[in-house]
Motif scaffolding. Structure first.
Motif, PDB file in Angstrom:
ATOM      1  N   SER A  34      -6.178 -49.914  61.911  1.00  0.00           N
ATOM      2  CA  SER A  34      -5.676 -51.290  62.019  1.00  0.00           C
ATOM      3  C   SER A  34      -4.469 -50.445  61.491  1.00  0.00           C
ATOM      4  O   SER A  34      -4.690 -50.046  60.433  1.00  0.00           O
ATOM      5  CB  SER A  34      -5.904 -51.966  63.030  1.00  0.00           C
ATOM      6  OG  SER A  34      -5.499 -52.695  61.794  1.00  0.00           O
ATOM      7  N   GLY A  35      -2.834 -50.969  61.296  1.00  0.00           N
ATOM      8  CA  GLY A  35      -2.401 -50.716  61.248  1.00  0.00           C
ATOM      9  C   GLY A  35      -2.679 -52.319  60.299  1.00  0.00           C
ATOM     10  O   GLY A  35      -1.858 -51.654  59.338  1.00  0.00           O
ATOM     11  N   THR A  36      -3.126 -52.945  61.236  1.00  0.00           N
ATOM     12  CA  THR A  36      -3.295 -54.295  59.481  1.00  0.00           C
ATOM     13  C   THR A  36      -4.058 -53.682  58.104  1.00  0.00           C
ATOM     14  O   THR A  36      -4.041 -54.306  57.373  1.00  0.00           O
ATOM     15  CB  THR A  36      -3.746 -55.746  60.451  1.00  0.00           C
ATOM     16  OG1 THR A  36      -2.787 -55.763  60.711  1.00  0.00           O
ATOM     17  CG2 THR A  36      -4.163 -56.405  59.162  1.00  0.00           C
ATOM     18  N   ASP A  47       5.807 -50.433  55.559  1.00  0.00           N
ATOM     19  CA  ASP A  47       5.267 -50.901  56.703  1.00  0.00           C
ATOM     20  C   ASP A  47       6.127 -50.342  57.849  1.00  0.00           C
ATOM     21  O   ASP A  47       7.275 -50.629  57.948  1.00  0.00           O
ATOM     22  CB  ASP A  47       5.111 -52.085  57.032  1.00  0.00           C
ATOM     23  CG  ASP A  47       4.565 -52.939  58.407  1.00  0.00           C
ATOM     24  OD1 ASP A  47       4.235 -51.927  59.539  1.00  0.00           O
ATOM     25  OD2 ASP A  47       4.632 -53.927  58.770  1.00  0.00           O
ATOM     26  N   ALA A  59       4.895 -49.708  61.422  1.00  0.00           N
ATOM     27  CA  ALA A  59       3.947 -49.779  62.123  1.00  0.00           C
ATOM     28  C   ALA A  59       5.138 -49.055  63.426  1.00  0.00           C
ATOM     29  O   ALA A  59       4.384 -49.040  64.371  1.00  0.00           O
ATOM     30  CB  ALA A  59       3.414 -51.046  62.421  1.00  0.00           C
ATOM     31  N   HIS A  60       6.746 -49.429  63.069  1.00  0.00           N
ATOM     32  CA  HIS A  60       7.187 -49.077  64.286  1.00  0.00           C
ATOM     33  C   HIS A  60       7.968 -47.652  64.334  1.00  0.00           C
ATOM     34  O   HIS A  60       8.266 -47.527  65.208  1.00  0.00           O
ATOM     35  CB  HIS A  60       7.979 -50.216  64.276  1.00  0.00           C
ATOM     36  CG  HIS A  60       7.940 -52.163  65.156  1.00  0.00           C
ATOM     37  ND1 HIS A  60       9.320 -52.640  64.502  1.00  0.00           N
ATOM     38  CD2 HIS A  60       6.683 -52.317  64.923  1.00  0.00           C
ATOM     39  CE1 HIS A  60       8.269 -53.959  64.685  1.00  0.00           C
ATOM     40  NE2 HIS A  60       7.197 -53.884  64.657  1.00  0.00           N
ATOM     41  N   SER A  65       0.832 -47.493  62.684  1.00  0.00           N
ATOM     42  CA  SER A  65       0.142 -48.211  63.751  1.00  0.00           C
ATOM     43  C   SER A  65       0.241 -47.551  64.658  1.00  0.00           C
ATOM     44  O   SER A  65       0.797 -47.176  65.252  1.00  0.00           O
ATOM     45  CB  SER A  65       0.717 -50.070  63.821  1.00  0.00           C
ATOM     46  OG  SER A  65       0.079 -50.457  64.642  1.00  0.00           O
ATOM     47  N   LYS A  95       1.899 -49.175  70.719  1.00  0.00           N
ATOM     48  CA  LYS A  95       3.368 -47.988  69.752  1.00  0.00           C
ATOM     49  C   LYS A  95       3.329 -47.008  70.115  1.00  0.00           C
ATOM     50  O   LYS A  95       3.169 -46.673  71.048  1.00  0.00           O
ATOM     51  CB  LYS A  95       2.549 -48.179  68.357  1.00  0.00           C
ATOM     52  CG  LYS A  95       1.972 -49.583  67.603  1.00  0.00           C
ATOM     53  CD  LYS A  95       3.230 -50.362  67.256  1.00  0.00           C
ATOM     54  CE  LYS A  95       3.131 -51.229  66.625  1.00  0.00           C
ATOM     55  NZ  LYS A  95       2.203 -52.482  66.918  1.00  0.00           N
ATOM     56  N   TYR A 130      10.098 -61.575  66.625  1.00  0.00           N
ATOM     57  CA  TYR A 130       8.830 -62.162  66.292  1.00  0.00           C
ATOM     58  C   TYR A 130      10.290 -63.672  65.908  1.00  0.00           C
ATOM     59  O   TYR A 130      11.237 -64.073  65.844  1.00  0.00           O
ATOM     60  CB  TYR A 130       8.118 -62.109  65.110  1.00  0.00           C
ATOM     61  CG  TYR A 130       7.922 -59.829  65.238  1.00  0.00           C
ATOM     62  CD1 TYR A 130       6.717 -60.201  66.302  1.00  0.00           C
ATOM     63  CD2 TYR A 130       8.402 -59.130  64.886  1.00  0.00           C
ATOM     64  CE1 TYR A 130       6.131 -58.922  65.719  1.00  0.00           C
ATOM     65  CE2 TYR A 130       8.774 -57.367  64.615  1.00  0.00           C
ATOM     66  CZ  TYR A 130       7.250 -57.446  66.065  1.00  0.00           C
ATOM     67  OH  TYR A 130       6.439 -56.495  66.029  1.00  0.00           O
TER      68      TYR A 130
HETATM   69  C1  LIG Z   1       5.571 -54.855  62.027  1.00  0.00           C
HETATM   70  C2  LIG Z   1       4.333 -54.877  62.073  1.00  0.00           C
HETATM   71  N1  LIG Z   1       2.898 -54.346  61.038  1.00  0.00           N
HETATM   72  C3  LIG Z   1       2.050 -54.312  60.665  1.00  0.00           C
HETATM   73  C4  LIG Z   1       1.612 -54.898  62.544  1.00  0.00           C
HETATM   74  C5  LIG Z   1      -0.255 -53.920  62.602  1.00  0.00           C
HETATM   75  O1  LIG Z   1      -0.597 -53.517  62.694  1.00  0.00           O
HETATM   76  P1  LIG Z   1      -2.438 -53.580  64.213  1.00  0.00           P
HETATM   77  O2  LIG Z   1      -1.734 -54.049  65.317  1.00  0.00           O
HETATM   78  O3  LIG Z   1      -2.460 -52.223  64.263  1.00  0.00           O
HETATM   79  O4  LIG Z   1      -3.333 -53.914  63.483  1.00  0.00           O
HETATM   80  C6  LIG Z   1       2.138 -54.647  63.249  1.00  0.00           C
HETATM   81  C7  LIG Z   1       1.330 -54.346  64.863  1.00  0.00           C
HETATM   82  O5  LIG Z   1       1.858 -55.425  65.406  1.00  0.00           O
HETATM   83  C8  LIG Z   1       3.359 -54.750  63.405  1.00  0.00           C
HETATM   84  O6  LIG Z   1       4.363 -54.487  64.514  1.00  0.00           O
END
Ligand SMILES: Cc1ncc(COP(=O)(O)O)c(C=O)c1O
Length: 350
Positions: free
Chosen positions: A49-51, A146, A148-149, A170, A175, A300
């Motif tokens: 995951s991105g997390t 980060d 992710a986007h 991510s 995505k 967000y």
């Molecule tokens: C800016 C941002 N960082 C991190 C993440 C985490 O990614 P993941 O959902 O793959 O864990 C997201 C995901 O929605 C995100 O939008």
């Protein structure tokens, strides 16, 4: 956007009985190689995951009891990754035009305890990386991006993922590059070999020195490796990625030309993971759009307002803007007539 290609690829892995990475079907390794070539970074490593990518990235930066500067306008994982590693999130304000972290605000927040700057390329639009890199250099700080986007986004003619030393992606289903679950870290610069070695171990429970069935555990790691089914889907998605992004760019261009509201800027380097507009009465706007069958979203609610963080930091732009932000649909399945409908109602109700 998925087709039979993704379905065929996933079914092939399922039927192979080798679902875990390293177990035989080889899709994770292949995905890492192809993704790395696509980005043009020194090394890319897949995770689940991105997390997980953010958690691992910050675990390499020794942030225990140290400060990490990040935007509050992000998904909560950006800040959680700081907390997982015992760091202190320090929220910086955003630029009201791009919604990206504002380098001036970062500069104001740097203290002798700061260790890392963690910008988010919001919506796929690159941050001012040059200015942020200069702040890192002048203050001896690490940069973790980060992204992710921002899979497929560019900055100064090169893909996001090639500029910084650790860049986190991510592959969450919404995505640009979609998998059931997935993420990656792209590494560059003098520490990339050292980081690669650590991540390989940390993403699989701290396992090291594998020789056949023998191995050692030399550190506390996590169960963050990517599975073969996700990687097989990712490989198909990667082939389509530039085409999907160009379809989204055309939609963004129409939004720029035809929407009257204040909105995300158009930039040909942006991959348009999302498209945001500003409306005065968000609740009413979203209700009206729903009544006409148009899905909208909020990206967000600021992290510093969440009860877990409850930070008293002053973020004037974030605070004055967040109530007005709405994301409208932008994906490759949207027909021209759907885009026209979205534009018509967004102009009518904003
Ligand atoms: C800016 C941002 N960082 C991190 C993440 C985490 O990614 P993941 O959902 O793959 O864990 C997201 C995901 O929605 C995100 O939008």
């Amino acid at each position: 956007m998925i087709s039979n290609d993704e379905i065929r690829a996933a079914v092939k892995v399922l039927k192979s009985h080798f679902w875990a990475s390293g177990s035989g079907s080889g899709n994770v390794k292949k995905f890492e190689e192809f993704f790395n070539t696509y980005i043009g970074s020194q090394k890319s490593l897949a995770v689940n995951s991105g997390t997980a990518a953010l958690h691992l990235a910050l675990s390499l930066c020794n942030i225990k009891n140290k400060e990490v500067i990040l935007p509050s306008l992000s998904f909560v994982s950006t800040a959680h990754a700081v907390m997982y590693n015992g760091g202190k999130p320090i929220f910086a304000d955003i630029d009201p035009v791009t919604l990206n972290i504002d380098p001036n605000s970062i500069e104001e927040k740097i203290s002798k305890n700061t260790k890392v700057i963690l910008p988010v390329h919001f919506g796929g639009l690159s941050c001012e990386l040059n200015l942020i890199q200069k702040l890192c250099k002048n203050n001896d700080l690490s940069l973790v991006e980060d992204a992710a986007h921002a899979t497929g986004s560019l900055y100064k003619g090169k893909k996001i993922g090639t500029h910084g030393s650790i860049v986190c992606f991510s592959f969450h289903p919404v995505k640009n590059l979609a998998m059931p679950a997935g993420g990656a870290l792209s590494l560059n610069g003098k520490n990339s070999k050292k980081f690669e070695k650590s991540i390989r171990s940390l993403r699989w429970c701290g396992i090291s020195n594998r020789k056949g069935v023998e191995y050692d555990v030399s550190t506390l790691g996590w169960n963050y490796y990517m599975n073969e089914v996700s990687a097989s889907i990712g490989l198909v998605q990667l082939k389509k990625l530039d085409n999907l992004i160009s379809i989204k760019k055309n939609i963004a261009k129409r939004y720029l030309d035809e929407l009257y509201v204040e909105k995300m800027p158009f930039d040909k380097n942006c991959s348009y993971h999302m498209f945001w507009i500003r409306v005065k009465n968000r609740k009413l706007f979203m209700n009206k759009m729903t009544q006409h069958g148009i899905e909208t979203g909020i990206h967000y609610n600021p992290i510093h307002k969440m009860s877990f963080y409850n930070s008293k930091q002053q973020l004037p732009n974030t605070e004055s803007l967040f109530n007005e932000l709405v994301s409208i649909p932008i994906h490759a399945n949207l027909s021209d007539s759907s885009v026209s409908k979205i534009i018509k109602y967004a102009n009518k109700f904003s």
